[in-house]
Motif scaffolding. Structure first.
Motif, PDB file in Angstrom:
ATOM      1  N   LEU A  33      32.442  39.812  28.634  1.00 56.50           N
ATOM      2  CA  LEU A  33      32.967  40.164  30.084  1.00 56.50           C
ATOM      3  C   LEU A  33      31.570  40.394  30.995  1.00 56.50           C
ATOM      4  CD1 LEU A  33      35.654  40.180  31.801  1.00 56.50           C
ATOM      5  CD2 LEU A  33      35.765  42.506  31.285  1.00 56.50           C
ATOM      6  N   ARG A  34      30.849  40.874  30.584  1.00 56.00           N
ATOM      7  CA  ARG A  34      29.620  41.150  31.290  1.00 56.00           C
ATOM      8  C   ARG A  34      28.808  39.905  31.519  1.00 56.00           C
ATOM      9  NH1 ARG A  34      25.825  46.323  31.555  1.00 56.00           N
ATOM     10  NH2 ARG A  34      28.048  47.214  31.245  1.00 56.00           N
ATOM     11  N   SER A  35      28.674  39.008  30.523  1.00 59.58           N
ATOM     12  CA  SER A  35      27.985  37.760  30.671  1.00 59.58           C
ATOM     13  C   SER A  35      28.944  36.883  31.325  1.00 59.58           C
ATOM     14  CB  SER A  35      27.565  37.220  29.126  1.00 59.58           C
ATOM     15  OG  SER A  35      29.027  36.592  28.470  1.00 59.58           O
ATOM     16  N   VAL A  36      29.940  36.944  31.250  1.00 54.98           N
ATOM     17  CA  VAL A  36      30.801  36.239  32.185  1.00 54.98           C
ATOM     18  C   VAL A  36      30.669  36.390  33.873  1.00 54.98           C
ATOM     19  CG1 VAL A  36      33.108  35.455  33.279  1.00 54.98           C
ATOM     20  CG2 VAL A  36      32.814  35.581  30.831  1.00 54.98           C
ATOM     21  N   ALA A  37      30.575  37.710  33.950  1.00 58.93           N
ATOM     22  CA  ALA A  37      30.297  38.246  35.326  1.00 58.93           C
ATOM     23  C   ALA A  37      28.915  38.030  35.879  1.00 58.93           C
ATOM     24  CB  ALA A  37      30.533  39.939  35.407  1.00 58.93           C
ATOM     25  N   GLU A  38      27.877  38.040  35.114  1.00 60.15           N
ATOM     26  CA  GLU A  38      26.489  37.734  35.268  1.00 60.15           C
ATOM     27  C   GLU A  38      26.331  36.136  35.661  1.00 60.15           C
ATOM     28  OE1 GLU A  38      24.235  39.713  32.237  1.00 60.15           O
ATOM     29  OE2 GLU A  38      24.654  41.783  33.152  1.00 60.15           O
ATOM     30  N   GLY A  39      27.300  35.528  34.995  1.00 62.61           N
ATOM     31  CA  GLY A  39      27.052  34.067  35.385  1.00 62.61           C
ATOM     32  C   GLY A  39      27.744  33.641  36.768  1.00 62.61           C
ATOM     33  N   PHE A  40      28.453  34.541  37.405  1.00 59.01           N
ATOM     34  CA  PHE A  40      29.036  34.162  38.694  1.00 59.01           C
ATOM     35  C   PHE A  40      28.047  33.345  39.826  1.00 59.01           C
ATOM     36  CE2 PHE A  40      31.995  37.904  38.673  1.00 59.01           C
ATOM     37  CZ  PHE A  40      32.917  37.399  37.649  1.00 59.01           C
ATOM     38  N   VAL A  41      28.336  32.375  40.355  1.00 58.72           N
ATOM     39  CA  VAL A  41      27.707  31.959  41.322  1.00 58.72           C
ATOM     40  C   VAL A  41      27.166  32.932  42.310  1.00 58.72           C
ATOM     41  CG1 VAL A  41      28.427  29.577  40.981  1.00 58.72           C
ATOM     42  CG2 VAL A  41      29.692  30.974  42.650  1.00 58.72           C
ATOM     43  N   VAL A  90      30.664  34.602  45.547  1.00 58.60           N
ATOM     44  CA  VAL A  90      31.956  34.488  44.744  1.00 58.60           C
ATOM     45  C   VAL A  90      33.158  35.202  45.632  1.00 58.60           C
ATOM     46  CG1 VAL A  90      33.534  35.686  42.965  1.00 58.60           C
ATOM     47  CG2 VAL A  90      31.049  34.810  42.364  1.00 58.60           C
ATOM     48  N   LEU A  91      33.827  34.405  45.988  1.00 57.16           N
ATOM     49  CA  LEU A  91      34.950  34.887  46.936  1.00 57.16           C
ATOM     50  C   LEU A  91      36.047  35.549  46.316  1.00 57.16           C
ATOM     51  CD1 LEU A  91      35.627  31.613  49.066  1.00 57.16           C
ATOM     52  CD2 LEU A  91      33.967  33.450  49.686  1.00 57.16           C
ATOM     53  N   LEU A  92      36.630  35.202  45.221  1.00 51.84           N
ATOM     54  CA  LEU A  92      37.715  35.911  44.368  1.00 51.84           C
ATOM     55  C   LEU A  92      37.614  35.772  42.851  1.00 51.84           C
ATOM     56  CD1 LEU A  92      40.371  37.644  44.789  1.00 51.84           C
ATOM     57  CD2 LEU A  92      41.462  35.098  44.963  1.00 51.84           C
ATOM     58  N   VAL A  93      37.504  36.860  42.213  1.00 50.89           N
ATOM     59  CA  VAL A  93      37.746  36.747  40.967  1.00 50.89           C
ATOM     60  C   VAL A  93      38.929  37.427  40.353  1.00 50.89           C
ATOM     61  CG1 VAL A  93      36.604  37.843  38.631  1.00 50.89           C
ATOM     62  CG2 VAL A  93      35.092  37.180  40.551  1.00 50.89           C
ATOM     63  N   VAL A  94      39.732  36.922  39.734  1.00 42.90           N
ATOM     64  CA  VAL A  94      41.130  37.195  39.164  1.00 42.90           C
ATOM     65  C   VAL A  94      41.061  37.457  37.741  1.00 42.90           C
ATOM     66  CG1 VAL A  94      43.577  36.832  39.021  1.00 42.90           C
ATOM     67  CG2 VAL A  94      42.362  36.113  40.910  1.00 42.90           C
ATOM     68  N   VAL A  95      40.978  38.857  37.419  1.00 43.70           N
ATOM     69  CA  VAL A  95      41.148  39.171  36.040  1.00 43.70           C
ATOM     70  C   VAL A  95      42.677  39.521  35.656  1.00 43.70           C
ATOM     71  CG1 VAL A  95      40.245  40.701  34.135  1.00 43.70           C
ATOM     72  CG2 VAL A  95      38.848  40.261  36.188  1.00 43.70           C
ATOM     73  N   LYS A  96      43.084  38.363  34.814  1.00 38.50           N
ATOM     74  CA  LYS A  96      44.378  38.484  34.149  1.00 38.50           C
ATOM     75  C   LYS A  96      44.623  39.233  33.087  1.00 38.50           C
ATOM     76  CE  LYS A  96      45.251  34.015  36.367  1.00 38.50           C
ATOM     77  NZ  LYS A  96      45.714  32.453  36.066  1.00 38.50           N
ATOM     78  N   LEU A 156      34.663  47.779  35.766  1.00 41.41           N
ATOM     79  CA  LEU A 156      33.849  48.125  36.715  1.00 41.41           C
ATOM     80  C   LEU A 156      32.725  47.142  37.102  1.00 41.41           C
ATOM     81  CD1 LEU A 156      34.072  50.263  39.095  1.00 41.41           C
ATOM     82  CD2 LEU A 156      32.931  51.886  37.667  1.00 41.41           C
ATOM     83  N   LYS A 157      32.032  46.941  36.077  1.00 40.10           N
ATOM     84  CA  LYS A 157      30.758  45.818  36.306  1.00 40.10           C
ATOM     85  C   LYS A 157      31.062  44.623  37.003  1.00 40.10           C
ATOM     86  CE  LYS A 157      26.517  44.955  35.346  1.00 40.10           C
ATOM     87  NZ  LYS A 157      25.460  45.701  36.234  1.00 40.10           N
ATOM     88  N   ALA A 202      31.009  41.120  41.698  1.00 43.23           N
ATOM     89  CA  ALA A 202      31.741  40.324  42.825  1.00 43.23           C
ATOM     90  C   ALA A 202      31.390  41.062  43.869  1.00 43.23           C
ATOM     91  CB  ALA A 202      33.204  40.511  42.445  1.00 43.23           C
ATOM     92  N   LYS A 203      31.659  42.468  44.198  1.00 40.77           N
ATOM     93  CA  LYS A 203      31.480  42.934  45.502  1.00 40.77           C
ATOM     94  C   LYS A 203      30.125  42.757  46.141  1.00 40.77           C
ATOM     95  CE  LYS A 203      32.058  47.190  48.002  1.00 40.77           C
ATOM     96  NZ  LYS A 203      32.683  48.764  47.727  1.00 40.77           N
ATOM     97  N   LYS A 204      28.819  42.701  45.023  1.00 39.36           N
ATOM     98  CA  LYS A 204      27.685  42.588  45.525  1.00 39.36           C
ATOM     99  C   LYS A 204      27.465  41.254  46.130  1.00 39.36           C
ATOM    100  CE  LYS A 204      22.947  42.615  43.781  1.00 39.36           C
ATOM    101  NZ  LYS A 204      22.127  43.256  42.483  1.00 39.36           N
ATOM    102  N   ARG A 205      27.973  40.340  45.582  1.00 39.39           N
ATOM    103  CA  ARG A 205      27.970  38.948  45.825  1.00 39.39           C
ATOM    104  C   ARG A 205      28.946  38.517  46.952  1.00 39.39           C
ATOM    105  NH1 ARG A 205      26.266  36.304  40.091  1.00 39.39           N
ATOM    106  NH2 ARG A 205      24.348  37.824  39.928  1.00 39.39           N
ATOM    107  N   GLY A 206      29.571  39.439  47.573  1.00 35.32           N
ATOM    108  CA  GLY A 206      30.318  39.172  48.814  1.00 35.32           C
ATOM    109  C   GLY A 206      31.814  38.782  48.528  1.00 35.32           C
ATOM    110  N   GLY A 207      32.226  39.184  47.201  1.00 34.11           N
ATOM    111  CA  GLY A 207      33.461  38.741  46.875  1.00 34.11           C
ATOM    112  C   GLY A 207      34.384  39.984  46.582  1.00 34.11           C
ATOM    113  N   LEU A 208      35.644  39.693  45.991  1.00 32.94           N
ATOM    114  CA  LEU A 208      36.798  40.408  45.666  1.00 32.94           C
ATOM    115  C   LEU A 208      37.239  40.316  44.315  1.00 32.94           C
ATOM    116  CD1 LEU A 208      38.983  42.715  46.903  1.00 32.94           C
ATOM    117  CD2 LEU A 208      40.154  40.519  47.392  1.00 32.94           C
TER     118      LEU A 208
END
Length: 105
Positions: free
Chosen positions: A27-35, A38-44, A60-61, A66-72
């Motif tokens: 999950l952390r590696s996926v998050a760190e790979g965000f462009v 990021v506008l919206l990340v949906v965790v199903k 939380l990470k 997502a928040k740091k990069r301007g997203g939700l």
């Protein structure tokens, strides 16, 4: 197990297993790979059977990145047990929660 589907505003991340220490690195590696934006990340969460403190830390990470990069980040389709654990940890007051799996609409 994690499945990621890239959407125009950001990824949809489907969790199909326990949300615990074993899932944390993936999950952390996926998050760190965000462009960068990021506008919206949906965790199903529909496939998540249990969640522990390591799982909450992982989510939380993702939320922080997502928040740091301007997203939700939205947690969608949390099961009853997941909701109880999130409430006990007061994370239901931090995370954006959606009942519907298709939270992007």
């Amino acid at each position: 197990e994690i499945e990621v589907v890239e959407e125009s505003g950001g990824p949809d991340i489907a969790i199909i297993d326990d949300v615990d220490l074993l899932l944390e690195l993936g999950l952390r590696s996926v998050a760190e790979g965000f462009v960068s934006t990021v506008l919206l990340v949906v965790v199903k969460m529909a496939g998540a059977t249990t969640i522990d403190s390591s799982g909450i830390a992982s989510l939380l990470k993702v939320y922080q990145i997502a928040k740091k990069r301007g997203g939700l980040m939205i947690l969608a389709s949390c099961g009853e047990l997941t909701m109880i654990v999130l409430a006990l940890a007061k994370m239901d007051e931090v995370f954006n929660l959606a009942v519907n799996v298709d939270a992007r609409r």
